[in-house]
Design an enzyme around this catalytic site. Structure first.
Site, PDB file in Angstrom:
ATOM      1  N   SER A 262      35.447-106.378  41.342  1.00 10.94           N
ATOM      2  CA  SER A 262      34.441-106.937  40.510  1.00 10.94           C
ATOM      3  C   SER A 262      33.778-107.693  41.776  1.00 10.94           C
ATOM      4  O   SER A 262      33.815-107.526  43.155  1.00 10.94           O
ATOM      5  CB  SER A 262      34.104-107.792  39.607  1.00 10.94           C
ATOM      6  OG  SER A 262      35.363-109.090  39.905  1.00 10.94           O
ATOM      7  N   LYS A 263      32.258-108.046  41.422  1.00  9.74           N
ATOM      8  CA  LYS A 263      31.146-108.950  41.701  1.00  9.74           C
ATOM      9  C   LYS A 263      31.372-109.612  42.772  1.00  9.74           C
ATOM     10  O   LYS A 263      32.010-110.863  43.508  1.00  9.74           O
ATOM     11  CB  LYS A 263      30.376-108.867  41.683  1.00  9.74           C
ATOM     12  CG  LYS A 263      29.345-109.886  42.604  1.00  9.74           C
ATOM     13  CD  LYS A 263      27.711-109.619  42.728  1.00  9.74           C
ATOM     14  CE  LYS A 263      27.075-110.639  43.070  1.00  9.74           C
ATOM     15  NZ  LYS A 263      27.711-111.861  43.762  1.00  9.74           N
ATOM     16  N   ARG A 264      32.212-110.661  41.477  1.00  7.77           N
ATOM     17  CA  ARG A 264      33.214-112.169  41.814  1.00  7.77           C
ATOM     18  C   ARG A 264      34.243-111.961  42.657  1.00  7.77           C
ATOM     19  O   ARG A 264      34.113-112.885  43.270  1.00  7.77           O
ATOM     20  CB  ARG A 264      33.553-112.826  40.445  1.00  7.77           C
ATOM     21  CG  ARG A 264      32.639-113.735  40.654  1.00  7.77           C
ATOM     22  CD  ARG A 264      32.977-114.695  39.477  1.00  7.77           C
ATOM     23  NE  ARG A 264      34.830-115.361  38.538  1.00  7.77           N
ATOM     24  CZ  ARG A 264      34.507-115.165  37.249  1.00  7.77           C
ATOM     25  NH1 ARG A 264      34.330-114.799  36.289  1.00  7.77           N
ATOM     26  NH2 ARG A 264      36.121-116.326  37.488  1.00  7.77           N
TER      27      ARG A 264
END
Ligand code: GLU
Length: 505
Positions: A262-264
């Protein structure tokens, strides 16, 4: 055989994640390999999730990576429009066919009524409450309401959706090119909404209608769409259309292999997840892209190609043309693949060092104002040649070549303590003299002079070389020192040596 036609069909909900780019790439490679067409379609039927700038961003990312669709948004083609919000009339025509065949129905339930239904089913201990063959008969729809009431509701403009009528107790069987045969019982499927109350089709409906009308032969997409496929197959059956071949690509996992990338997760690990920079139009939050971080498009392409596909042997470096030649769906693996930024860096390094020398030289000349004054183009090229294998990014050239442009001001105390012994200074003095008397100040002679002194004094190379390096460059390690000294030139090298000797004599 029909011409192979594949599509990439993103929704404009923000910047395209690198996983989406991989899907686009695999479609592109497959199309080119089979002399087929690669189509770019924008699936923008979910207006709530629309993010301004997404489409422009994707086109720019494609441009950077040199992924060129044959047909689609901004290019045109026989099967347009290629943006779903411009195809509403088409969906209307096809939903009417399903309604007429009694394979879809109007549903007038309010959100509150749907909630109540779910609660009721939960209380009755139904594991996965859904709108299906059983529950639909308790709801407000064209299957349960009298015909004239349905007419009246439709005429009075009451809000409705159109749902697919999923049959009870049947199996939907389909073959995925990557995963093999998949068999799903219709009882686990929902009567999915096909047309929403805003008059827009849902993803499922528009996707199938468009794939059919655009003559798509192979649907190559991410694994997250696999659960939607049974509904799609059912739609093909209802319309009596030939199904395309399906191939669902493996998930891209976080570096530790636990969960989707994910981006996170990427933020936490400190690497980009989008091809280009992106500024969120609402929050103004900025995300750095692979391009702006210094990655080369060919490195990203090669890396993504290998992220889920392999050539069947241990070759890793492929140009786009080689990828097109070798690509096949059969060699895509099923299992999720870990995203390894070290591997991306490795590819970047490999492609960077193959770049033309002029690229490095010009970069130095633009970034270091004194470069032109201090060295000729030929010497700048030699500097770059000496160091380019050590670079991951072109920007690393600045730090790696710094010692060529700046004399050491001080020397690391720890290194001094570790490297200096009673032989160091007298030997360095001799070396300085030997260098001074060299007529041809070139790497082989420099090396010869230096080795001779070490030999005469019966010293170990490993004892003196690091001290000489420290004196000349101020560093504990680096490239071939005789070449460094040659590039710096006699005058500068001797000045550096003298300064060091002055400090420790
Ligand atoms: N619109 C879907 C997406 O955003 C397309 C999925 C598909 O390829 O069917 O990825």
């Amino acid at each position: 055989m029909n011409k192979i036609r594949v599509r990439f069909a993103p929704s404009p909900t923000g910047p395209q994640h690198i996983g989406g780019i991989r899907t686009a790439l695999y479609n592109y490679l497959f199309a080119k390999k089979n002399r087929g067409d690669f189509i770019l379609r924008i699936e923008d039927t979910d207006q709530k999730r629309f993010v301004e700038g997404s489409q422009k961003y994707l086109l720019k990312a494609f441009e950077w990576l040199n992924i060129k669709p044959d047909e689609g948004i901004n290019i045109g083609g026989k099967y347009g429009p290629y943006k779903q919000s411009e195809r509403k009339d088409i969906y209307k025509k096809y939903i009417d066919i399903l309604l007429k065949k009694d394979l879809a129905y109007y549903a007038f339930d309010t959100p509150q009524e749907l909630d109540e239904m779910r609660k009721r089913l939960q209380e009755a201990k139904v594991a996965a409450p859904q709108y299906n063959a059983v529950s639909r008969m308790t709801m407000k729809n064209s299957l349960t309401l009298p015909k004239d009431e349905v007419e009246q509701k439709l005429n009075s403009g009451e809000k409705y959706v159109i749902r697919i009528k999923v049959p009870q107790k049947q199996s939907i069987k389909f073959k995925d090119e990557i995963r093999g045969w998949i068999n799903i019982k219709t009882d686990v499927l929902d009567d999915k909404v096909l047309m929403k109350s805003d008059g827009m089709p849902t993803y499922h409906f528009a996707n199938v209608v468009d794939d059919h009308l655009m003559k798509i032969t192979h649907v190559i997409r991410g694994e997250e769409w696999l659960p939607s496929t049974p509904i799609h197959i059912l739609l093909y059956k209802y319309f009596e259309w030939e199904e395309p071949v399906f191939a669902h690509l493996p998930l891209i996992l976080k570096p530790d292999g636990v969960g989707k990338l994910s981006k996170r997760a990427a933020d936490q690990a400190g690497f980009p997840v989008f091809p280009l920079n992106w500024i969120d139009p609402e929050t103004k939050e900025k995300s750095e892209g692979f391009k702006e971080s210094g990655y080369l498009p060919e490195a990203i392409i090669n890396f993504l190609a290998m992220l889920g596909w392999s050539p069947g042997d241990n070759r890793e470096l492929f140009t786009i043309d080689q990828l097109i030649k070798e690509f096949s769906l059969e060699r895509i693996n099923k299992a999720g693949v870990k995203f390894d930024i070290k591997k991306v860096n490795w590819f970047n390094q490999e492609y960077l060092k193959r770049k033309e020398p002029i690229i490095f030289v010009n970069y130095l000349k633009t970034k270091i104002p004194t470069a032109k004054e201090k060295y000729s183009d030929k010497l700048l090229e030699e500097i770059c040649d000496l160091l380019k294998d050590r670079l991951i990014f072109l920007k690393d050239l600045i730090s790696e070549t710094k010692f060529f442009f700046k004399k050491p001001i001080s020397y690391d105390k720890k290194l001094i303590k570790k490297l200096l012994n009673e032989d160091s200074i007298p030997t360095l003095m001799k070396i300085a003299d030997a260098f001074d008397s060299l007529t041809f100040f070139e790497a082989p002679y420099i090396k010869e002079a230096f080795l001779k002194i070490i030999e005469d004094k019966e010293l170990k190379l490993g004892k003196i070389l690091p001290v000489l390096r420290l004196a000349i460059t101020g560093l504990g390690s680096g490239p071939d020192l005789s070449k460094v000294i040659y590039i710096l030139g006699k005058k500068e090298s001797l000045e550096r040596l003298d300064k060091f000797l002055d400090s420790y004599k």
